[in-house]
Each structure stands twice: as structure tokens, then as C-alpha cells.
Design a protein around this motif. Structure first.
Motif, PDB file in Angstrom:
ATOM      1  N   PRO A  87       3.870   4.288  13.938  1.00  0.00           N
ATOM      2  CA  PRO A  87       2.542   3.889  13.450  1.00  0.00           C
ATOM      3  C   PRO A  87       1.836   5.006  12.690  1.00  0.00           C
ATOM      4  O   PRO A  87       1.286   4.777  11.613  1.00  0.00           O
ATOM      5  CB  PRO A  87       1.796   3.512  14.732  1.00  0.00           C
ATOM      6  N   ALA A  88       1.852   6.220  13.230  1.00  0.00           N
ATOM      7  CA  ALA A  88       1.189   7.336  12.555  1.00  0.00           C
ATOM      8  C   ALA A  88       1.870   7.654  11.236  1.00  0.00           C
ATOM      9  O   ALA A  88       1.211   7.996  10.246  1.00  0.00           O
ATOM     10  CB  ALA A  88       1.185   8.568  13.463  1.00  0.00           C
ATOM     11  N   LEU A  89       3.208   7.544  11.196  1.00  0.00           N
ATOM     12  CA  LEU A  89       3.950   7.838   9.969  1.00  0.00           C
ATOM     13  C   LEU A  89       3.618   6.824   8.875  1.00  0.00           C
ATOM     14  O   LEU A  89       3.445   7.187   7.713  1.00  0.00           O
ATOM     15  CB  LEU A  89       5.455   7.829  10.256  1.00  0.00           C
ATOM     16  N   GLU A  90       3.516   5.552   9.246  1.00  0.00           N
ATOM     17  CA  GLU A  90       3.171   4.531   8.257  1.00  0.00           C
ATOM     18  C   GLU A  90       1.715   4.671   7.816  1.00  0.00           C
ATOM     19  O   GLU A  90       1.390   4.507   6.638  1.00  0.00           O
ATOM     20  CB  GLU A  90       3.417   3.134   8.823  1.00  0.00           C
ATOM     21  N   PHE A  91       0.832   4.965   8.759  1.00  0.00           N
ATOM     22  CA  PHE A  91      -0.572   5.121   8.408  1.00  0.00           C
ATOM     23  C   PHE A  91      -0.770   6.298   7.459  1.00  0.00           C
ATOM     24  O   PHE A  91      -1.676   6.279   6.604  1.00  0.00           O
ATOM     25  CB  PHE A  91      -1.422   5.307   9.657  1.00  0.00           C
ATOM     26  N   ALA A  92       0.067   7.324   7.576  1.00  0.00           N
ATOM     27  CA  ALA A  92      -0.024   8.478   6.674  1.00  0.00           C
ATOM     28  C   ALA A  92       0.098   8.041   5.221  1.00  0.00           C
ATOM     29  O   ALA A  92      -0.616   8.538   4.349  1.00  0.00           O
ATOM     30  CB  ALA A  92       1.064   9.496   7.021  1.00  0.00           C
ATOM     31  N   GLY A  93       1.008   7.108   4.957  1.00  0.00           N
ATOM     32  CA  GLY A  93       1.177   6.622   3.598  1.00  0.00           C
ATOM     33  C   GLY A  93      -0.034   5.871   3.089  1.00  0.00           C
ATOM     34  O   GLY A  93      -0.447   6.028   1.933  1.00  0.00           O
ATOM     35  N   ASP A  94      -0.634   5.042   3.949  1.00  0.00           N
ATOM     36  CA  ASP A  94      -1.824   4.296   3.549  1.00  0.00           C
ATOM     37  C   ASP A  94      -2.991   5.241   3.279  1.00  0.00           C
ATOM     38  O   ASP A  94      -3.744   5.070   2.309  1.00  0.00           O
ATOM     39  CB  ASP A  94      -2.208   3.299   4.639  1.00  0.00           C
ATOM     40  N   TYR A  95      -3.155   6.224   4.148  1.00  0.00           N
ATOM     41  CA  TYR A  95      -4.213   7.221   3.927  1.00  0.00           C
ATOM     42  C   TYR A  95      -3.991   7.949   2.612  1.00  0.00           C
ATOM     43  O   TYR A  95      -4.927   8.173   1.836  1.00  0.00           O
ATOM     44  CB  TYR A  95      -4.242   8.219   5.087  1.00  0.00           C
ATOM     45  N   TYR A  96      -2.753   8.308   2.353  1.00  0.00           N
ATOM     46  CA  TYR A  96      -2.424   9.049   1.140  1.00  0.00           C
ATOM     47  C   TYR A  96      -2.754   8.230  -0.104  1.00  0.00           C
ATOM     48  O   TYR A  96      -3.260   8.764  -1.095  1.00  0.00           O
ATOM     49  CB  TYR A  96      -0.931   9.412   1.150  1.00  0.00           C
ATOM     50  N   LEU A  97      -2.479   6.927  -0.063  1.00  0.00           N
ATOM     51  CA  LEU A  97      -2.695   6.051  -1.218  1.00  0.00           C
ATOM     52  C   LEU A  97      -4.160   5.635  -1.363  1.00  0.00           C
ATOM     53  O   LEU A  97      -4.724   5.730  -2.462  1.00  0.00           O
ATOM     54  CB  LEU A  97      -1.813   4.809  -1.095  1.00  0.00           C
ATOM     55  N   PHE A  98      -4.764   5.176  -0.283  1.00  0.00           N
ATOM     56  CA  PHE A  98      -6.080   4.564  -0.387  1.00  0.00           C
ATOM     57  C   PHE A  98      -7.242   5.548  -0.296  1.00  0.00           C
ATOM     58  O   PHE A  98      -8.334   5.262  -0.794  1.00  0.00           O
ATOM     59  CB  PHE A  98      -6.255   3.501   0.700  1.00  0.00           C
ATOM     60  N   GLU A  99      -7.033   6.675   0.348  1.00  0.00           N
ATOM     61  CA  GLU A  99      -8.154   7.592   0.564  1.00  0.00           C
ATOM     62  C   GLU A  99      -7.981   8.914  -0.165  1.00  0.00           C
ATOM     63  O   GLU A  99      -8.865   9.330  -0.925  1.00  0.00           O
ATOM     64  CB  GLU A  99      -8.346   7.832   2.067  1.00  0.00           C
ATOM     65  N   LEU A 100      -6.854   9.583   0.038  1.00  0.00           N
ATOM     66  CA  LEU A 100      -6.674  10.889  -0.577  1.00  0.00           C
ATOM     67  C   LEU A 100      -6.582  10.776  -2.099  1.00  0.00           C
ATOM     68  O   LEU A 100      -7.130  11.610  -2.819  1.00  0.00           O
ATOM     69  CB  LEU A 100      -5.427  11.573  -0.012  1.00  0.00           C
ATOM     70  N   ARG A 101      -5.912   9.744  -2.597  1.00  0.00           N
ATOM     71  CA  ARG A 101      -5.819   9.587  -4.052  1.00  0.00           C
ATOM     72  C   ARG A 101      -7.195   9.377  -4.669  1.00  0.00           C
ATOM     73  O   ARG A 101      -7.494   9.908  -5.744  1.00  0.00           O
ATOM     74  CB  ARG A 101      -4.890   8.427  -4.422  1.00  0.00           C
ATOM     75  N   GLU A 102      -8.034   8.598  -3.993  1.00  0.00           N
ATOM     76  CA  GLU A 102      -9.390   8.375  -4.508  1.00  0.00           C
ATOM     77  C   GLU A 102     -10.155   9.683  -4.612  1.00  0.00           C
ATOM     78  O   GLU A 102     -10.905   9.912  -5.578  1.00  0.00           O
ATOM     79  CB  GLU A 102     -10.117   7.404  -3.589  1.00  0.00           C
ATOM     80  N   GLN A 103      -9.965  10.559  -3.634  1.00  0.00           N
ATOM     81  CA  GLN A 103     -10.638  11.852  -3.672  1.00  0.00           C
ATOM     82  C   GLN A 103     -10.070  12.748  -4.765  1.00  0.00           C
ATOM     83  O   GLN A 103     -10.801  13.534  -5.367  1.00  0.00           O
ATOM     84  CB  GLN A 103     -10.523  12.521  -2.306  1.00  0.00           C
ATOM     85  N   ILE A 104      -8.791  12.630  -5.024  1.00  0.00           N
ATOM     86  CA  ILE A 104      -8.169  13.450  -6.070  1.00  0.00           C
ATOM     87  C   ILE A 104      -8.631  13.010  -7.456  1.00  0.00           C
ATOM     88  O   ILE A 104      -8.828  13.838  -8.354  1.00  0.00           O
ATOM     89  CB  ILE A 104      -6.628  13.364  -5.968  1.00  0.00           C
ATOM     90  N   THR A 105      -8.812  11.723  -7.652  1.00  0.00           N
ATOM     91  CA  THR A 105      -9.191  11.207  -8.972  1.00  0.00           C
ATOM     92  C   THR A 105     -10.690  11.270  -9.218  1.00  0.00           C
ATOM     93  O   THR A 105     -11.146  11.009 -10.337  1.00  0.00           O
ATOM     94  CB  THR A 105      -8.712   9.747  -9.139  1.00  0.00           C
ATOM     95  N   ASP A 106     -11.486  11.592  -8.208  1.00  0.00           N
ATOM     96  CA  ASP A 106     -12.936  11.715  -8.348  1.00  0.00           C
ATOM     97  C   ASP A 106     -13.303  13.183  -8.170  1.00  0.00           C
ATOM     98  O   ASP A 106     -13.312  13.699  -7.050  1.00  0.00           O
ATOM     99  CB  ASP A 106     -13.638  10.839  -7.304  1.00  0.00           C
TER     100      ASP A 106
END
Length: 285
Positions: A87-106
Motif C-alpha cells: 500500500p505505501a509503495l503504491e501510494f508513493a506513486g500517486d503522491y509523486y504524480l498528483f502532489e509533488l508534480r504540482e509543486q514542481i510545476t508551480d
């Protein structure tokens, strides 16, 4: 898996230590903490997500895969560990896509990204950074638990992921002049390249896991949200809102006390309607 007072705790050394699950979610913010900076707030919110993953380990729900059916190619001990940390490994991918990417592009959120890579100190002991807890530690736990013929490759992918995160942090550092004038085009491109490099390494890690298991159990992360993904931003946001409600009600750190009250019918669980990790990851869309 053991769930309850003796549920195992994930450590950076790969060992499992007994701990009451109610201790795994950080306490709710007190009024005195309301003046914390925005960066601290971001780190606290993300830490709450990690707490929820610990409190809701993979269980034998209808949406959860069965150990002998889905992980038959793995040795039993590796399969049990994968079932626990998946679960934590899969959630890492979602966090990376939905949250961290948004912070990188803003660019306005770049200071928040810097804070995510900073560790903290609690009770005189150093604590891993938010990015380490959300991404690197789940990768490490899986790598340590898998057979030797694949663990070295998994460890290499985890190391490369860490390097990509470090490159990302360097890319988003703003000079005093850039704070007012903005980041350069080259700096923006470098931050994007670092994020994509990290995505490649995380997807490589997923692919190695899938090969070891014998079939695709974890889907890769797309380049952008415009490409199909197994979960949506809306679902991710709803999950986070549910966790925030739980935290605002006092958090599961009060679970022991609430449990005693519920025995006598004098209270209800403040987090009883919080979405489980299982329903978020594998439930109906």
C-alpha cells in the motif's frame, strides 16, 4: 498480518518492531501551532498520510489480493512483506504524480518542495524527511524483503530515485534575486527533468516488483495527469480530505481513549468514516 496493539512498525533498518497502531498518526495540531509556516503545514499534512498507511495495513478485504493467488512466484516471507508494504509503495506513486508534480510545476510552491526533503528532530532523535517516508522508505522495505536475485536491482533503483529527488531539490532552490524575478527557463526545465528521472526510476522499481511477483500488480506512473492512470486526482483529493477530517476530530492518536468510551456506548470513533487505504487503492472507482 498482525493488526492491533502488536502491529509491526516499519523502520529504516528493515526490522519490525511491535507498537500500538494509535501511535502511528501524528497528534492533531494545537492552537499554538496555528502560526506555523506554510512549509511546515505541508509537511504535517503529508506526514498524516503516512500515518494512515500504517494504521490501515493491507487486510483480507474483498478488494485486497490474496497472498497465495497474487504473489505465488515470491517466497512466502517475501510475499508477506510485500503484502504489508505494497500500500505505501503504491501510494508513493500517486503522491509523486498528483502532489509533488504540482509543486514542481508551480514555482510559487518551490519553497514547500525544499521543506519536504528536510528531516526533523523529535525527542532528541532525528526523523526522516517527508519525501523519505513517503517514497524512499517504502522502496527500501520492499528491496530488503525480496530475494537476492532482484533485491540488488531494486536497491539500485531506490538509490537512483534518491539521486533524482536530490537533483529536484537543487533545481528548485531560488536565489534571493530569483525570489522576486522568478526562476529561469533552464531552472524550470531542470526541475521537470529531475521529476521525470525520478518517475522513470520509480516505474523501473515497479517493473522489477511485477517481474518478481509474476504479473503486473502495480501500474506505472504516467508522464502527466493527462495520460491514463489507475486512480484519479479527484479520488486522491477525496482520500486526503477524509484524513484531514480525521485529524481535525482529534486523530487516531486518541483511539485508545475513544475505544474505552465506545465500549460503554458514550462516544463514536472520530475516524470511523475515514476512507481506508484498501478502498482508496483497490476499491471501485
Amino acid at each position: 498480518l498482525v493488526v492491533g496493539p502488536h502491529a509491526p512498525r516499519v523502520t529504516t533498518t528493515g526490522a519490525l518492531q511491535p507498537v500500538h497502531w494509535s501511535a502511528m498518526i501524528p497528534p492533531a495540531s494545537s492552537p499554538s501551532q496555528a502560526t506555523k509556516t506554510r512549509r511546515s503545514a505541508v509537511a504535517s499534512t503529508t506526514a498524516a498520510l503516512i500515518g494512515s498507511l500504517a494504521v490501515h495495513p493491507l487486510t483480507a478485504l474483498a478488494v485486497a489480493p490474496k497472498l497465495d493467488e497474487d504473489f505465488g512466484d515470491l517466497p512466502p516471507q517475501s510475499a508477506r512483506a510485500f503484502k504489508q508494504y505494497r500500500p505505501a509503495l503504491e501510494f508513493a506513486g500517486d503522491y509523486y504524480l498528483f502532489e509533488l508534480r504540482e509543486q514542481i510545476t508551480d514555482i510559487s510552491k518551490w519553497p514547500d518542495v525544499e521543506a519536504l526533503y528536510q528531516g526533523s528532530s523529535a525527542n532528541g532523535q532525528g526523523q526522516p524527511s517527508v519525501l523519505a517516508r513517503l517514497i524512499l522508505i517504502p522502496m527500501q522495505q520492499i528491496a530488503l524483503s525480496f530475494p537476492p536475485d532482484v533485491s540488488d536491482e531494486l536497491a539500485e533503483a531506490k538509490t537512483n530515485m534518491e539521486r533524482s529527488l536530490q537533483q529536484m531539490i537543487r533545481a528548485v532552490k531560488l536565489t534571493n534575486a530569483a525570489v522576486s524575478t522568478g526562476a529561469s527557463a533552464d531552472q524550470i526545465k531542470e526541475a521537470e527533468r529531475a521529476w521525470q528521472a525520478g518517475r522513470t526510476e520509480l516505474n523501473k522499481f515497479y517493473a522489477l516488483v511485477n517481474t518478481a511477483v509474476g504479473h503486473e500488480v502495480i501500474k506505472p506512473i504516467p508522464r502527466t495527469e493527462k495520460e491514463p492512470h489507475v486512480r484519479t486526482r479527484q479520488r486522491y483529493t477525496q482520500f486526503k480530505k477524509g484524513l484531514a477530517i480525521c485529524q481535525n476530530r482529534g486523530g487516531t492518536n486518541l483511539a485508545a481513549g475513544w475505544g474505552l468510551l465506545m465500549v460503554y456506548g458514550t462516544a463514536t470513533d472520530p475516524c470511523g468514516d475515514m476512507p481506508s487505504v484498501e478502498s482508496y487503492l483497490w476499491g471501485a472507482a
